[in-house]
Design a protein around this motif. Sequence first.
Motif, PDB file in Angstrom:
ATOM      1  N   SER A  17       0.827  -1.203   0.000  1.00  0.00           N
ATOM      2  CA  SER A  17       0.000   0.000   0.000  1.00  0.00           C
ATOM      3  C   SER A  17       0.860   1.252   0.000  1.00  0.00           C
ATOM      4  O   SER A  17       2.004   1.235   0.481  1.00  0.00           O
ATOM      5  CB  SER A  17      -0.904   0.026   1.238  1.00  0.00           C
ATOM      6  N   ASP A  64     -12.339  -0.427  -5.658  1.00  0.00           N
ATOM      7  CA  ASP A  64     -12.215  -1.291  -4.471  1.00  0.00           C
ATOM      8  C   ASP A  64     -10.790  -1.406  -3.967  1.00  0.00           C
ATOM      9  O   ASP A  64     -10.553  -2.093  -2.974  1.00  0.00           O
ATOM     10  CB  ASP A  64     -12.769  -2.699  -4.746  1.00  0.00           C
ATOM     11  N   ARG A  65      -9.833  -0.748  -4.643  1.00  0.00           N
ATOM     12  CA  ARG A  65      -8.458  -0.753  -4.158  1.00  0.00           C
ATOM     13  C   ARG A  65      -7.965   0.646  -3.809  1.00  0.00           C
ATOM     14  O   ARG A  65      -7.161   0.819  -2.898  1.00  0.00           O
ATOM     15  CB  ARG A  65      -7.511  -1.367  -5.204  1.00  0.00           C
ATOM     16  N   ASN A  82      -4.304   0.476  -2.120  1.00  0.00           N
ATOM     17  CA  ASN A  82      -4.087  -0.831  -1.495  1.00  0.00           C
ATOM     18  C   ASN A  82      -3.975  -1.919  -2.549  1.00  0.00           C
ATOM     19  O   ASN A  82      -4.378  -1.720  -3.705  1.00  0.00           O
ATOM     20  CB  ASN A  82      -5.233  -1.155  -0.539  1.00  0.00           C
ATOM     21  N   SER A  83      -3.439  -3.056  -2.144  1.00  0.00           N
ATOM     22  CA  SER A  83      -3.314  -4.212  -3.045  1.00  0.00           C
ATOM     23  C   SER A  83      -2.690  -3.806  -4.377  1.00  0.00           C
ATOM     24  O   SER A  83      -3.193  -4.140  -5.454  1.00  0.00           O
ATOM     25  CB  SER A  83      -4.691  -4.852  -3.279  1.00  0.00           C
TER      26      SER A  83
END
Length: 122
Positions: A17, A64-65, A82-83
Motif C-alpha cells: 500500500s 475497491d483498491r 491498497n493491493s
Amino acid sequence: QVHLVESGGGLVQAGGSLRLSCTTSRAGGYAMGWFRQAPGLERESVAAISGLGTTTYPTDSVKDRFTISRDSAKNTIYLQMNSLKPGDTALYYCAASLRTGPFTRPMDYDYWGQGTQVTVSS
C-alpha cells in the motif's frame, strides 16, 4: 495561481500500500483529481472528488483498491492505494479545477502538480 505539491510515491512490492498526498497552495472548494501516466500511455483518471465531496473512480482496475479523500482544513487530498499491482506503476499527478466537479477529463482541470512516481515490483 494555485500550486499543487504531491508526495507519498515510492517503490513498493505487489500487494503493498501507499498513500499519496496533494496539498494546494490556496484554500478553496476545488474539484480535485488523481491521474496517472505510464510510459507510452495516455494520462488516465483514477479518482476524482468534487468540491462537495462526491467521489468517482472511472478506472475499473482501481475500484475497491483506491480511495480518494480530502482534508479541507489542510488543503490536502489523499489517494490511498491498497493491493498494489505492477500495472499500477506510473507517474501520479494531482489536479485542481476551479469548478465543482467531479471531473475525469484532463481538460477539465486548471492546475497540475509535478507528479510523484509509484513503482510496484512483482
